[in-house]
Design an enzyme around this catalytic site. Structure first.
Site, PDB file in Angstrom:
ATOM      1  N   LYS A  26      43.549  13.896  24.958  1.00 13.19           N
ATOM      2  CA  LYS A  26      43.242  12.550  25.283  1.00 13.19           C
ATOM      3  C   LYS A  26      42.932  12.156  26.816  1.00 13.19           C
ATOM      4  CE  LYS A  26      45.888   9.926  22.804  1.00 13.19           C
ATOM      5  NZ  LYS A  26      47.306   9.352  22.501  1.00 13.19           N
ATOM      6  N   ARG A  96      51.060   6.958  27.029  1.00  8.14           N
ATOM      7  CA  ARG A  96      50.698   7.598  25.730  1.00  8.14           C
ATOM      8  C   ARG A  96      50.719   8.976  25.830  1.00  8.14           C
ATOM      9  NH1 ARG A  96      44.664   5.484  25.672  1.00  8.14           N
ATOM     10  NH2 ARG A  96      44.726   6.098  23.473  1.00  8.14           N
ATOM     11  N   GLY A 105      49.474  11.000  15.381  1.00 10.91           N
ATOM     12  CA  GLY A 105      50.779  10.116  14.948  1.00 10.91           C
ATOM     13  C   GLY A 105      52.088  10.835  15.058  1.00 10.91           C
ATOM     14  N   MET A 107      53.517  12.192  18.021  1.00  7.63           N
ATOM     15  CA  MET A 107      54.211  11.964  19.136  1.00  7.63           C
ATOM     16  C   MET A 107      54.205  10.116  19.450  1.00  7.63           C
ATOM     17  SD  MET A 107      53.633  15.079  21.409  1.00  7.63           S
ATOM     18  CE  MET A 107      52.024  14.878  21.284  1.00  7.63           C
ATOM     19  N   ARG A 352      37.455  11.680  20.717  1.00  4.52           N
ATOM     20  CA  ARG A 352      37.632  13.179  20.578  1.00  4.52           C
ATOM     21  C   ARG A 352      36.860  13.432  19.199  1.00  4.52           C
ATOM     22  NH1 ARG A 352      43.332  11.711  17.743  1.00  4.52           N
ATOM     23  NH2 ARG A 352      42.732  10.224  16.374  1.00  4.52           N
ATOM     24  N   HIS A 468      50.477  37.677  -9.388  1.00  6.92           N
ATOM     25  CA  HIS A 468      49.298  38.464  -9.942  1.00  6.92           C
ATOM     26  C   HIS A 468      48.444  37.228 -10.422  1.00  6.92           C
ATOM     27  CE1 HIS A 468      47.049  40.184 -13.568  1.00  6.92           C
ATOM     28  NE2 HIS A 468      47.224  41.038 -12.833  1.00  6.92           N
ATOM     29  N   SER A 777      35.665  53.813   4.015  1.00  7.69           N
ATOM     30  CA  SER A 777      36.064  52.646   3.905  1.00  7.69           C
ATOM     31  C   SER A 777      37.661  52.278   4.140  1.00  7.69           C
ATOM     32  CB  SER A 777      35.634  52.125   2.464  1.00  7.69           C
ATOM     33  OG  SER A 777      35.832  50.896   2.343  1.00  7.69           O
ATOM     34  N   CYS A 844      37.216  47.188   2.984  1.00  7.18           N
ATOM     35  CA  CYS A 844      37.327  46.670   1.625  1.00  7.18           C
ATOM     36  C   CYS A 844      38.606  46.232   1.114  1.00  7.18           C
ATOM     37  CB  CYS A 844      36.853  47.771   0.599  1.00  7.18           C
ATOM     38  SG  CYS A 844      38.067  49.016   0.443  1.00  7.18           S
ATOM     39  N   TYR A 864      29.936  47.274   7.908  1.00  3.58           N
ATOM     40  CA  TYR A 864      29.967  45.807   7.108  1.00  3.58           C
ATOM     41  C   TYR A 864      31.540  45.618   6.687  1.00  3.58           C
ATOM     42  CZ  TYR A 864      31.342  49.659   3.198  1.00  3.58           C
ATOM     43  OH  TYR A 864      31.902  50.628   2.663  1.00  3.58           O
TER      44      TYR A 864
HETATM   45  P1  ADP Z   1      47.650   8.002  19.124  1.00  5.61           P
HETATM   46  O1  ADP Z   1      47.597   9.156  19.713  1.00  5.61           O
HETATM   47  O2  ADP Z   1      48.577   7.808  18.009  1.00  5.61           O
HETATM   48  O3  ADP Z   1      46.527   7.603  18.748  1.00  5.61           O
HETATM   49  P2  ADP Z   1      47.338   6.568  21.330  1.00  5.61           P
HETATM   50  O4  ADP Z   1      47.821   6.898  22.667  1.00  5.61           O
HETATM   51  O5  ADP Z   1      45.897   6.588  20.993  1.00  5.61           O
HETATM   52  O6  ADP Z   1      48.089   6.837  20.221  1.00  5.61           O
HETATM   53  O7  ADP Z   1      47.620   4.708  21.239  1.00  5.61           O
HETATM   54  C1  ADP Z   1      47.565   4.011  20.048  1.00  5.61           C
HETATM   55  C2  ADP Z   1      46.874   2.985  20.311  1.00  5.61           C
HETATM   56  O8  ADP Z   1      47.337   1.993  21.342  1.00  5.61           O
HETATM   57  C3  ADP Z   1      45.393   3.008  20.715  1.00  5.61           C
HETATM   58  O9  ADP Z   1      44.786   3.235  19.435  1.00  5.61           O
HETATM   59  C4  ADP Z   1      44.996   1.833  21.241  1.00  5.61           C
HETATM   60  O10 ADP Z   1      44.406   0.732  20.335  1.00  5.61           O
HETATM   61  C5  ADP Z   1      46.455   1.362  21.790  1.00  5.61           C
HETATM   62  N1  ADP Z   1      46.472   1.424  23.393  1.00  5.61           N
HETATM   63  C6  ADP Z   1      46.558   2.493  23.897  1.00  5.61           C
HETATM   64  N2  ADP Z   1      46.415   2.409  25.205  1.00  5.61           N
HETATM   65  C7  ADP Z   1      46.039   1.170  25.398  1.00  5.61           C
HETATM   66  C8  ADP Z   1      45.615   0.392  26.527  1.00  5.61           C
HETATM   67  N3  ADP Z   1      45.532   0.972  27.826  1.00  5.61           N
HETATM   68  N4  ADP Z   1      45.294  -0.966  26.267  1.00  5.61           N
HETATM   69  C9  ADP Z   1      45.313  -1.309  25.144  1.00  5.61           C
HETATM   70  N5  ADP Z   1      45.723  -0.742  24.026  1.00  5.61           N
HETATM   71  C10 ADP Z   1      45.915   0.660  23.953  1.00  5.61           C
HETATM   72 MG    MG Z   2      44.639   7.160  19.619  1.00  4.25          MG
END
Ligand code: ADP
Ligand code: MG
Ligand code: MG
Length: 893
Positions: A26, A96, A105, A107, A352, A468, A777, A844, A864
């Site tokens: 990210k 984040r 999702g 962390m 990403r 098997h 082989s 093989c 091969y």
């Molecule tokens: P995940 O990796 O679980 O997607 P994110 O770090 O992307 O978590 O955050 C989840 C959501 O939080 C993002 O999709 C975004 O909508 C919201 N978010 C994150 N940073 C900001 C920000 N600077 N301003 C507004 N919304 C944010």
């Molecule tokens: Mg995200």
């Protein structure tokens, strides 16, 4: 001093996409987007090193980190004209997580950080919207209370629900400013009560604790499990992104959403996504409200009345679409993006490479080549070779609702329907009448092979992924589910019994080997498509690779399937499988149990025409391609009669006393058959077996050559050689037969004689063995077995324990042990080639279809790889990737 913090914003960034390991996915991509001049809220990324420092320093933020963060925040304040913790124009932050590998999702993230009883007023004033400010504050307390303070989010959800009920609002109604303010006081109250501490009012305290919590979330239980499952190292750590908040919940000109720059399930080149008006990011993910389609096209496809973003905010949408195109071109790949619109102004929050189905991956890679965005070699490297498997089998129409009546392990992919049979004999009989069958067994054994072969699909109630049934079905490319423990086979009444149902022989079921499901009745299927994008990518792969790809095929059906998947020859034909079919096992038993050579020769004379016709068919199918035939290998006891009934049958045929025969069977008993009387040892004890096989091979080759007009490239392989003298002896037998057959037909016979390298001694003495052998082989199944001294058939009882305890990482029978077994292969290849430069080298074992093992084969310079038919496309692609990597390494790219 270590640099802990990398800033981004205002069209600049200290990091780049390439800093993935340090900044996480990210952070690296936020930096890249910022320096591309895209609208990214300013922020900073705290490195993964800081996370590791946090853990090694006893969960203290590393020295110097706080000062750097504060400098970064000062820069954000300057760019936004706001102040963090300020009583006017407050700057709010998102904190984040973001690791090197995407862990969706797993962390944590905290939004709206910096709000307190004072700044909430200022925020409301700034926005001219007190309702928005109090709503943001309660969101913040809820996230912070959960992620940082450890109070379950349900506590807050319950309070909100009760409050809505008390106010007489239904679920969807928004609350007013005053109502939200009251919810905030309830939230603070529950924190004080439950945790014996007040919700922190100091934004800096909020920030340090949130950063520490996000670091810690690297080690929460679900993240650890996810990493283990996806083989992500536990010592990478996560980066933390601290970013200025933008608000998608500022009324009807604000929105938040996610998009894929192309359709992730079909690969179609059309923007695909969803958004919510007046919402914050977590609302989209949480699915609290149903999002709307981004584009008009998407809206029409979904048959929705609710307007698209394209329609609602045409200018903002146009900007967004242009950014998506730019990102795709910049990264050269389909992107998955997150965005927010704050009062008409677009902000990009994440990008990403998007996850996609195999079908979409192929289409996208091929289209990007056509669009001139990436090269053919890039496209080849984009596709995960094992994922091709999904395309080679019919699959259940994804548009169909499934009625699953049982499930087990997905042992061999693809799906098929047929009527239930419970024995191999019934399967064969039904197939002979042109009916499609699903073979259901408690477990399978080599004697079921002929039934497994004709079945559309196989299901066993016992066994694991290497049972098997699983191994054989994968080899044959037949859909298979194993270990369906919730089902019971009642053999006597020929019934399959599950929770709340019984199915009789002849009833129709569908087995889905990709999901492990058993379904009732017949369901519509989607047929595999081997031309189109798949065909084009494979063509490029074939041009890019150096090694050839052969197949392990024992039967005409295998050989035909393998050729349709692009096999360039047979690298291993195991002749023993030919002896299990139909009445042959009986003759085989007579041969093994014969008391003298004359008896054996009598039985072998009857086996000769059967072998010859098998080989003729195989050679005809392979028309002119190289075919490696291995002489009889397995310990003889595998063929012996076991039940009393079988012994009687054989005794009758051999005109022997059953008692005498039983004694003969007992005499052949071995304590350790895998290290016993097998491989070339059989040919040395009973040369007449090798002679018969050689004769069958040569006569068949002559017959096939005159039929196809293409002489067979024959390779005869002697198994389990440890001593050169063993190979010399067996080769002399083969040569003699060749001379005889040549004299009889008046035509010369060309062939290579070689050996499997499957004993450490053979690898070490390769330079000597190569004096006799024309090819090696690598039989890596046995070589792994003999190098480790681990019996493959017994490994399942302790390998998983070894893996759990971290003693080994990968099962060496699945992924080649490079350090030990691999070293032996290197030694053998090197020494063998020193003696004979023209020595042909191949592999093989099961590893021949494993992409990482194939990369190793490329490094060692094998000629091969050979693998089961359905893995041929995987091996073609993996071999191409290995060759490309080797070239790129060589040219220092
Ligand atoms: P995940 O990796 O679980 O997607 P994110 O770090 O992307 O978590 O955050 C989840 C959501 O939080 C993002 O999709 C975004 O909508 C919201 N978010 C994150 N940073 C900001 C920000 N600077 N301003 C507004 N919304 C944010
Ligand atoms: Mg995200
Ligand atoms: Mg072997």
């Amino acid at each position: 001093m270590t640099k802990w913090v990398y800033r981004f914003g205002g069209g600049q960034a200290e990091g780049r996409a390439a800093d993935l390991a340090l900044l996480g996915g990210k952070g690296a991509n936020l930096a890249e987007m910022a320096s591309l001049g895209l609208p990214v809220p300013p922020g900073l990324t705290i490195t993964t090193d800081a996370c590791l420092g946090y853990f090694s320093g006893g969960k203290c933020l590393p020295e110097g980190l706080q000062a750097e963060v504060l400098e970064g925040i000062a820069a954000m304040e300057a760019l936004t004209g706001r102040s963090f913790g300020g009583s006017a124009h407050p700057l709010l932050l998102s904190v984040r997580s973001g690791a090197r590998a995407s862990m969706p999702g797993m962390m944590d993230t905290v939004l709206n950080l910096g709000l307190n009883d004072e700044t909430v007023q200022a925020l409301g004033h700034d926005a001219g919207d007190a309702r928005f400010a109090w709503d943001s504050y309660r969101r913040f307390i809820q996230m912070y209370g959960d992620v940082v303070m450890g109070l379950d989010h349900e506590v807050f959800e319950d309070i909100l629900e009760d409050e809505k009920a008390r106010l007489g609002h239904d679920y969807d109604t928004d609350l007013s400013a005053v109502e939200w303010q009251h919810v905030v006081s309830l939230y603070k109250q529950v924190i004080a009560e439950e945790l014996d501490e007040d919700f922190p009012q100091d934004p800096h305290v909020q920030l340090w604790r949130a950063i520490a919590a996000v670091f810690s979330s690297w080690n929460n239980a679900r993240a650890v499990t996810y990493r283990t499952l996806h083989r992500i190292p536990h010592d990478w750590g996560t980066a933390v992104n601290v970013q200025a908040m933008v608000f998608g919940n500022l009324g009807s000109s604000s929105a938040t959403g996610v998009a894929f720059t192309r359709n992730p399930s079909t690969g179609e080149k059309s923007l695909y996504g969803e958004f919510l008006i007046n919402a914050q990011g977590e609302d989209v993910v949480a699915g609290i409200r149903t999002p709307q389609s981004l584009t008009e096209e998407g809206r029409l496809a979904a048959g929705s009345e609710r307007p698209s973003l394209e329609k609602l905010m045409p200018a903002t949408f146009a900007e967004f679409r242009a950014i998506c195109t730019a990102l795709e071109t910049h990264y050269g790949d389909m992107q998955d993006v997150e965005f927010t619109v704050e009062r008409g102004k677009l902000w990009m929050l994440q990008t990403r490479a998007g996850k996609r189905t195999t079908r979409a991956a192929l289409k996208i890679a091929v289209d990007l080549v056509d669009e001139g965005v990436i090269t053919e070699e890039d496209a080849i490297c984009r596709i995960e070779p094992p994922s091709l498997d999904q395309l080679l089998h019919p699959t259940i129409d994804p548009g169909i609702a499934r009625t699953v009546i049982g499930s087990g392990l997905p042992a061999s992919p693809g799906a098929a329907s047929g009527e239930i049979v419970f024995t191999a004999e019934d399967a064969v009989a039904a197939e002979a009448e042109g009916r499609k069958v699903v073979l259901i067994r408690i477990e399978t054994s080599p004697e079921d092979i002929h039934g497994m072969h004709v079945a559309e699909a196989i299901l066993t109630t016992r066994g694991g992924m290497t049972s098997h049934a699983a191994v054989v079905a994968r080899g044959m490319g037949i859909p298979c589910v194993v270990g369906a423990g919730g089902l019971r086979v009642d053999m006597r009444n020929e019934m399959l019994i599950g929770p709340g149902f019984t199915l009789k022989r002849g009833e129709i079921v569908t087995v889905d080997g990709s999901s492990g499901h058993l379904l009732k009745g017949e369901v519509p299927m989607v047929q595999p498509e081997l031309s189109g994008d798949f065909g084009r990518l494979m063509e490029w792969a074939d041009r890019a690779r150096r090694m050839t790809v052969r197949t392990n095929a024992d039967t005409p059906a295998d050989a035909r399937a393998a050729r349709s998947f692009g096999a360039e020859g047979i690298g291993l034909c195991r002749t023993e499988h030919m002896f299990f079919e139909g009445g042959r096992i009986q003759v085989m038993r007579e041969m093994i149990l014969a008391e003298d050579e004359a008896g054996r020769r009598a039985a072998l004379d009857r086996l000769l025409p059967m072998q010859r016709s098998d080989f003729t068919e195989l050679f005809t199918i392979m028309s002119g391609l190289p075919v490696t035939i291995r002489l009889l290998d397995p310990p003889l006891h595998e063929f012996l009669p076991k039940s009393q009934e079988e012994i009687l049958e054989v005794a009758l045929a051999m005109e022997m006393e059953p008692g005498q025969l039983t004694r003969r069977v007992e005499a052949l008993h071995e304590f350790n058959p895998m290290l016993g009387h097998r491989g070339c040892r059989l040919a040395i004890s009973y040369p007449e077996i090798a002679e018969m096989q050689a004769r069958a091979i040569f006569e068949a080759a002559a017959a096939a050559a005159s039929e196809t007009g293409a002489p067979v490239e024959l390779e005869i392989m002697v198994p389990l050689v440890g001593l050169r003298a063993e190979l010399d002896y067996v080769k002399a037998c083969i040569d003699k037969v060749a001379a005889d057959v040549s004299a009889e037909t008046g035509r010369p016979i060309g062939y290579l004689a070689g050996t499997m390298i499957e004993l450490p001694r053979a690898a070490i003495r390769a330079h000597v063995i190569a004096e006799t052998a024309d090819f090696f082989s690598f039989g890596t199944n046995d070589l792994t077995q003999t190098t480790f001294g681990i019996s493959r058939d017994d490994a399942a009882s302790f390998i998983p324990t070894y893996q759990r305890k971290g003693i080994i990482v990968h099962d060496p029978f699945i992924s080649l042990d490079f350090d030990g077994v691999g070293e032996l292969i290197r030694i053998a290849a090197e020494r063998g080639r020193k003696t004979k430069a023209s020595l042909k080298l191949g592999i093989c074992g099961e590893h021949g279809g494993d992409p990482t093992s194939i990369r190793f084969c490329e490094e060692v310079g094998l000629d091969y790889v050979s693998c089961s038919p359905f893995r041929v496309p995987i091996a073609r692609l993996a071999a191409a990737q290995a060759a490309i990597e080797a070239r790129r390494r060589g040219s220092g790219q």
